[in-house]
Design a protein around this motif. Sequence first.
Motif, PDB file in Angstrom:
ATOM      1  N   HIS A 161      10.380  69.044  36.126  1.00  0.00           N
ATOM      2  CA  HIS A 161      11.292  69.127  37.355  1.00  0.00           C
ATOM      3  C   HIS A 161      10.590  68.016  38.472  1.00  0.00           C
ATOM      4  N   VAL A 162      11.130  67.190  39.400  1.00  0.00           N
ATOM      5  CA  VAL A 162      10.638  66.492  40.408  1.00  0.00           C
ATOM      6  C   VAL A 162      11.392  66.980  41.672  1.00  0.00           C
ATOM      7  N   ARG A 163      10.793  66.874  42.728  1.00  0.00           N
ATOM      8  CA  ARG A 163      11.510  67.407  43.750  1.00  0.00           C
ATOM      9  C   ARG A 163      10.703  66.741  44.819  1.00  0.00           C
ATOM     10  N   ALA A 164      11.773  65.669  45.627  1.00  0.00           N
ATOM     11  CA  ALA A 164      10.965  64.980  46.579  1.00  0.00           C
ATOM     12  C   ALA A 164      11.726  65.050  47.823  1.00  0.00           C
ATOM     13  N   GLN A 165      11.078  65.054  49.037  1.00  0.00           N
ATOM     14  CA  GLN A 165      11.748  65.119  50.329  1.00  0.00           C
ATOM     15  C   GLN A 165      10.930  63.967  51.333  1.00  0.00           C
ATOM     16  N   TYR A 166      11.582  63.280  52.036  1.00  0.00           N
ATOM     17  CA  TYR A 166      11.000  62.785  53.085  1.00  0.00           C
ATOM     18  C   TYR A 166      11.943  63.200  54.484  1.00  0.00           C
ATOM     19  N   LEU A 167      11.067  63.754  55.181  1.00  0.00           N
ATOM     20  CA  LEU A 167      11.909  64.472  56.500  1.00  0.00           C
ATOM     21  C   LEU A 167      11.417  63.990  57.593  1.00  0.00           C
ATOM     22  N   GLN A 168      11.979  63.406  58.701  1.00  0.00           N
ATOM     23  CA  GLN A 168      11.547  62.979  59.846  1.00  0.00           C
ATOM     24  C   GLN A 168      12.737  63.434  60.721  1.00  0.00           C
ATOM     25  N   ASP A 169      12.552  63.430  62.364  1.00  0.00           N
ATOM     26  CA  ASP A 169      13.420  63.682  63.191  1.00  0.00           C
ATOM     27  C   ASP A 169      13.587  62.903  64.179  1.00  0.00           C
ATOM     28  N   TRP A 170      13.026  61.597  64.503  1.00  0.00           N
ATOM     29  CA  TRP A 170      12.688  60.674  65.237  1.00  0.00           C
ATOM     30  C   TRP A 170      14.393  60.050  65.634  1.00  0.00           C
ATOM     31  N   LEU A 171      15.460  60.308  64.946  1.00  0.00           N
ATOM     32  CA  LEU A 171      16.681  60.021  65.476  1.00  0.00           C
ATOM     33  C   LEU A 171      17.612  60.972  65.541  1.00  0.00           C
ATOM     34  N   SER A 172      17.218  62.313  65.829  1.00  0.00           N
ATOM     35  CA  SER A 172      17.903  63.511  66.069  1.00  0.00           C
ATOM     36  C   SER A 172      18.860  63.326  67.199  1.00  0.00           C
ATOM     37  N   ASP A 173      18.306  62.709  68.346  1.00  0.00           N
ATOM     38  CA  ASP A 173      19.217  62.604  69.765  1.00  0.00           C
ATOM     39  C   ASP A 173      19.917  61.602  69.586  1.00  0.00           C
ATOM     40  N   GLY A 174      21.301  61.693  69.626  1.00  0.00           N
ATOM     41  CA  GLY A 174      22.213  60.801  69.462  1.00  0.00           C
ATOM     42  C   GLY A 174      22.384  59.743  70.341  1.00  0.00           C
ATOM     43  N   ASN A 175      21.790  60.101  71.652  1.00  0.00           N
ATOM     44  CA  ASN A 175      21.581  58.763  72.700  1.00  0.00           C
ATOM     45  C   ASN A 175      20.197  57.880  72.383  1.00  0.00           C
ATOM     46  N   ALA A 176      19.386  58.160  71.128  1.00  0.00           N
ATOM     47  CA  ALA A 176      18.232  57.309  71.165  1.00  0.00           C
ATOM     48  C   ALA A 176      18.858  55.954  70.786  1.00  0.00           C
ATOM     49  N   PRO A 177      18.235  54.994  71.309  1.00  0.00           N
ATOM     50  CA  PRO A 177      18.859  53.585  71.276  1.00  0.00           C
ATOM     51  C   PRO A 177      19.000  52.793  69.890  1.00  0.00           C
ATOM     52  N   MET A 178      19.490  51.945  69.819  1.00  0.00           N
ATOM     53  CA  MET A 178      19.357  51.089  68.600  1.00  0.00           C
ATOM     54  C   MET A 178      18.336  50.540  68.096  1.00  0.00           C
ATOM     55  N   THR A 179      18.139  50.222  67.138  1.00  0.00           N
ATOM     56  CA  THR A 179      17.042  49.651  66.564  1.00  0.00           C
ATOM     57  C   THR A 179      17.475  48.629  65.268  1.00  0.00           C
ATOM     58  N   TRP A 180      16.568  47.836  65.133  1.00  0.00           N
ATOM     59  CA  TRP A 180      16.736  46.828  63.922  1.00  0.00           C
ATOM     60  C   TRP A 180      16.879  47.834  62.654  1.00  0.00           C
ATOM     61  N   ARG A 181      16.294  49.016  62.716  1.00  0.00           N
ATOM     62  CA  ARG A 181      16.446  49.964  61.295  1.00  0.00           C
ATOM     63  C   ARG A 181      17.657  50.474  60.936  1.00  0.00           C
ATOM     64  N   LEU A 182      18.633  50.419  62.388  1.00  0.00           N
ATOM     65  CA  LEU A 182      19.911  51.076  62.020  1.00  0.00           C
ATOM     66  C   LEU A 182      20.990  49.754  61.743  1.00  0.00           C
ATOM     67  N   ASP A 183      20.445  48.689  61.638  1.00  0.00           N
ATOM     68  CA  ASP A 183      21.430  47.515  61.235  1.00  0.00           C
ATOM     69  C   ASP A 183      21.351  47.025  60.101  1.00  0.00           C
ATOM     70  N   LYS A 184      22.313  47.292  58.889  1.00  0.00           N
ATOM     71  CA  LYS A 184      22.004  47.016  57.599  1.00  0.00           C
ATOM     72  C   LYS A 184      21.618  45.461  57.484  1.00  0.00           C
ATOM     73  N   SER A 185      22.168  44.628  57.914  1.00  0.00           N
ATOM     74  CA  SER A 185      21.852  43.167  57.779  1.00  0.00           C
ATOM     75  C   SER A 185      20.262  42.892  57.863  1.00  0.00           C
ATOM     76  N   LYS A 186      19.540  43.739  58.842  1.00  0.00           N
ATOM     77  CA  LYS A 186      18.242  43.546  58.921  1.00  0.00           C
ATOM     78  C   LYS A 186      17.329  44.432  58.137  1.00  0.00           C
ATOM     79  N   SER A 187      17.755  45.727  57.916  1.00  0.00           N
ATOM     80  CA  SER A 187      16.999  46.546  57.210  1.00  0.00           C
ATOM     81  C   SER A 187      17.466  46.775  55.617  1.00  0.00           C
ATOM     82  N   GLY A 188      18.705  46.639  55.282  1.00  0.00           N
ATOM     83  CA  GLY A 188      19.045  46.911  53.981  1.00  0.00           C
ATOM     84  C   GLY A 188      19.726  48.145  53.869  1.00  0.00           C
ATOM     85  N   SER A 189      19.171  49.395  54.407  1.00  0.00           N
ATOM     86  CA  SER A 189      19.674  50.681  54.352  1.00  0.00           C
ATOM     87  C   SER A 189      19.083  51.643  55.487  1.00  0.00           C
TER      88      SER A 189
END
Length: 402
Positions: A161-189
């Motif tokens: 078995h392999v169990r892998a998680q990567y958990l962060q919370d820095w985008l949990s606020d729905g009013n956090a601003p846009m960043t290039w990491r949220l643009d597929k054309s720049k970040s890919g995913s």
Amino acid sequence: MTGSEPLRVGMVGYAFMGAAHSHAWRTAPRFFDLPLQPRLTAVAGRNADGVRAAADKLGWESVETDWRRLIERDDIDLIDICTPGDTHAEIAIAALEAGKHVLCEKPLANSVAEAEKMAVAAETAAKHGVASMCGFSYRRTPALALAKRFVEQGRLGEIRHVRAQYLQDWLSDGNAPMTWRLDKSKSGSGSLGDIGAHSIDAAQWVTGLNITGVSALLETFVPERPLAGDLVGLGGHGDLSSDTPRGSVTVDDAAIFSARLEDTKFDGGAGAAGAVGVFEATRYALGRKNAMRLEVNGSKGSLAFDFEDMNVLSFYDAAESPDAGFRRIFVTEPEHPYVGNWWPTGHGLGYEHGFTHQVVDLVTAIGEGRQPEPSFADALQVQRVLAAVESSAANSSQWQKV
């Protein structure tokens, strides 16, 4: 003693990753004996004032406002790429064709097609002694490196078995601003490539098993976010008005997938069907700041790691008393990977040390005339897993071969 011949570095990008890489280039030769002496020769960025300020703060000798000038310079031996994914392929291929060594941040590219071109360029350049490496820095965390050592020593037996998680919370606020990491054309995913790629690489690297197929689900919780430029001067996310301009989020916020790994056995046992895995990546897990976790269960034992307790590896040996459970190994002894060059026993390391170890491994490989790891080919394998996850999620979680 550190070698006196310089390795003259040109870095593209100077934000979060640029700062981490700069620290590593400065620090590595002060704690490790390297065959070459890293020199922070030049940093490139499009904003002249910004890149000048970054150079002064981070210790770079000169600046360029076009990455192409870095590649043209005769006083640059290596190009360090710390930019969004949409620029990786163009910069890396140009640098390799010019005979420059390359360190490229992860994920390697924004598509399999781009990654394949980069891998071909790297293979061609390697024939002329030019090195290339992808920056999966978590490989250089001493506890994870010790986990890999345990697997290679056969202490877990056959991997199940392999169990892998990567958990962060820095985008949990729905009013956090846009960043290039949220643009597929720049970040890919989104979470998938940004943090899930680390989990994929770590799982494959520690176990020695590649992922061969996946069934996946991707989710975007907040489809629109305030445009960053409209937040200047506001007191906080809560001050946003309903008419604040918003941009579309074009990537996943969370990625979940099950996986099958190669049918390769460490103890020669018969009848195994290969290992199975479960992967999760999200930037919406409130309370989790950088919980990059990996657990591996085998026929002889198990190990578990959580980056939020990064100096500890939990290990269970089935040969011991069944009542013993997991034991905590505080990975600060001189015999543990990388640790002997740092502080006395018991004095833990931090996030930045992984980047320093990355520089150590890269410079050592270049000095010894061999190719470093992970190679662009290794990173291409991760890219293919990312693509398979996206394909599966787009087709009602149907099983997708890698």
